[in-house]
Write an enzyme that holds these catalytic residues in place. Sequence first.
Site, PDB file in Angstrom:
ATOM      1  N   MET A  33      52.981  12.324  51.852  1.00  0.00           N
ATOM      2  CA  MET A  33      54.273  13.006  51.854  1.00  0.00           C
ATOM      3  C   MET A  33      55.346  12.123  52.504  1.00  0.00           C
ATOM      4  O   MET A  33      56.412  12.612  52.883  1.00  0.00           O
ATOM      5  CB  MET A  33      54.182  14.347  52.584  1.00  0.00           C
ATOM      6  N   LEU A  36      56.020   7.362  56.552  1.00  0.00           N
ATOM      7  CA  LEU A  36      54.746   6.660  56.685  1.00  0.00           C
ATOM      8  C   LEU A  36      54.573   6.012  58.053  1.00  0.00           C
ATOM      9  O   LEU A  36      55.518   5.512  58.645  1.00  0.00           O
ATOM     10  CB  LEU A  36      54.623   5.598  55.590  1.00  0.00           C
ATOM     11  N   GLY A  39      48.674   5.191  60.108  1.00  0.00           N
ATOM     12  CA  GLY A  39      47.567   5.938  59.506  1.00  0.00           C
ATOM     13  C   GLY A  39      47.617   5.857  57.991  1.00  0.00           C
ATOM     14  O   GLY A  39      46.596   5.620  57.320  1.00  0.00           O
ATOM     15  N   HIS A  40      48.823   6.036  57.438  1.00  0.00           N
ATOM     16  CA  HIS A  40      48.977   5.917  55.984  1.00  0.00           C
ATOM     17  C   HIS A  40      48.687   4.482  55.523  1.00  0.00           C
ATOM     18  O   HIS A  40      48.045   4.257  54.495  1.00  0.00           O
ATOM     19  CB  HIS A  40      50.403   6.276  55.562  1.00  0.00           C
ATOM     20  N   LYS A 152      41.856  12.653  59.347  1.00  0.00           N
ATOM     21  CA  LYS A 152      42.800  13.388  60.209  1.00  0.00           C
ATOM     22  C   LYS A 152      42.953  14.830  59.714  1.00  0.00           C
ATOM     23  O   LYS A 152      42.997  15.775  60.481  1.00  0.00           O
ATOM     24  CB  LYS A 152      44.136  12.652  60.189  1.00  0.00           C
ATOM     25  N   ASP A 153      43.033  14.977  58.389  1.00  0.00           N
ATOM     26  CA  ASP A 153      43.128  16.302  57.757  1.00  0.00           C
ATOM     27  C   ASP A 153      41.748  16.613  57.179  1.00  0.00           C
ATOM     28  O   ASP A 153      41.532  16.567  55.973  1.00  0.00           O
ATOM     29  CB  ASP A 153      44.218  16.283  56.687  1.00  0.00           C
ATOM     30  N   SER A 188      50.774  11.126  63.258  1.00  0.00           N
ATOM     31  CA  SER A 188      51.194  12.149  62.307  1.00  0.00           C
ATOM     32  C   SER A 188      52.691  12.047  62.118  1.00  0.00           C
ATOM     33  O   SER A 188      53.425  11.774  63.083  1.00  0.00           O
ATOM     34  CB  SER A 188      50.843  13.550  62.848  1.00  0.00           C
TER      35      SER A 188
HETATM   36  P1  AMP Z   1      50.536  13.259  54.819  1.00  0.00           P
HETATM   37  O1  AMP Z   1      51.629  12.321  54.408  1.00  0.00           O
HETATM   38  O2  AMP Z   1      50.637  13.687  56.236  1.00  0.00           O
HETATM   39  O3  AMP Z   1      50.309  14.375  53.844  1.00  0.00           O
HETATM   40  O4  AMP Z   1      49.205  12.398  54.780  1.00  0.00           O
HETATM   41  C1  AMP Z   1      48.863  11.621  53.652  1.00  0.00           C
HETATM   42  C2  AMP Z   1      47.475  11.091  53.854  1.00  0.00           C
HETATM   43  O5  AMP Z   1      47.423  10.308  55.051  1.00  0.00           O
HETATM   44  C3  AMP Z   1      46.423  12.199  54.033  1.00  0.00           C
HETATM   45  O6  AMP Z   1      45.244  11.808  53.349  1.00  0.00           O
HETATM   46  C4  AMP Z   1      46.225  12.221  55.524  1.00  0.00           C
HETATM   47  O7  AMP Z   1      44.951  12.705  55.894  1.00  0.00           O
HETATM   48  C5  AMP Z   1      46.365  10.756  55.858  1.00  0.00           C
HETATM   49  N1  AMP Z   1      46.688  10.572  57.270  1.00  0.00           N
HETATM   50  C6  AMP Z   1      47.679  11.173  57.970  1.00  0.00           C
HETATM   51  N2  AMP Z   1      47.636  10.813  59.268  1.00  0.00           N
HETATM   52  C7  AMP Z   1      46.591   9.950  59.398  1.00  0.00           C
HETATM   53  C8  AMP Z   1      46.009   9.236  60.488  1.00  0.00           C
HETATM   54  N3  AMP Z   1      46.507   9.322  61.718  1.00  0.00           N
HETATM   55  N4  AMP Z   1      44.935   8.446  60.242  1.00  0.00           N
HETATM   56  C9  AMP Z   1      44.435   8.349  58.983  1.00  0.00           C
HETATM   57  N5  AMP Z   1      44.925   9.003  57.914  1.00  0.00           N
HETATM   58  C10 AMP Z   1      45.988   9.801  58.112  1.00  0.00           C
END
Ligand code: AMP
Length: 281
Positions: A33, A36, A39-40, A152-153, A188
């Site tokens: 989403m 970034l 983690g991303h 993380k999720d 996050s």
């Molecule tokens: P989001 O943009 O928050 O929806 O996350 C996109 C992807 O990045 C999802 O697969 C999350 O699980 C992963 N993600 C988010 N935060 C982290 C993190 N700290 N470490 C690893 N992957 C992450």
Amino acid sequence: MPELPVVRTVSELRAAIAAWRADGLTLALVPTMGALHEGHLALVRRGLERAERVCVTLFVNPTQFAPHEDFDCYPRDEAGDAAKLANAGAHLLFVPDAAEMYPAGEVTRVTVPSLGEVLEGQFRPQFFTGVATVVTKLLLQALPDVAIFGEKDYQQLRVIRRMVTDLFIPVAIDGAPTVREADGLALSSRNAYLSPAERAIAPRLQQALQAFAGQIRADAAAAKRAADVEQLLRDAGFSKVDYVRVCEAATLQPWPGPPAAGRILAAAWLGRTRLIDNIPL
Ligand code: AMP
């Protein structure tokens, strides 16, 4: 700066991928989403190890937000995201708008009962149907060899694995370890909401889960004491604790004890920011 092509429609996305497929190249998809962080980018690097091309998607998915949630103020920075992805070595960025993903007249939703109804599902009833629906669309639009999601999720990862198996979607799902700050806080996009005082309390969530996991490893009977950990988090300054639960890793039902693999999952609030985290047993 390396160049990162950006496409905004499904037909452009499919044309770019078809050209790679014609050259015999493999593809990893990394749905995000945006906003970034490292983690991303770790997911992108993992994608580069698993396939010859990496496509990142950036879409703040309206159907996974409830009306009172933070859809409108969710952090958005497409230019900054594109620069980070170019540096990380991604090959393509897909940025559809809401009308591209949910064209006029669309009604179909993907629901994952049971796995999607516990934990996060209890507190965010719309959430996993929104996630499962948008991830199904992205997987079918791109048809990658592998799609990468973060641990993380953790519940989201489990829901997506179940859904892909149940619907015979021909994509391998890869889970990547959580990237953390030095003090243990999981990275996050929502950490940007934290005030300095809240940021100082935030790592206590992971610290509490680590301590609880240690107690359970020493004596499985300690798994009954999740309510004590919830109280500990309130005492540490969390304004509300939605849950701390010890679950069977595969089903997310209550952990039956060893030898079943376990996972502790938690969600807690600091002011208007909701943090989630988890740890294996
Ligand atoms: P989001 O943009 O928050 O929806 O996350 C996109 C992807 O990045 C999802 O697969 C999350 O699980 C992963 N993600 C988010 N935060 C982290 C993190 N700290 N470490 C690893 N992957 C992450």
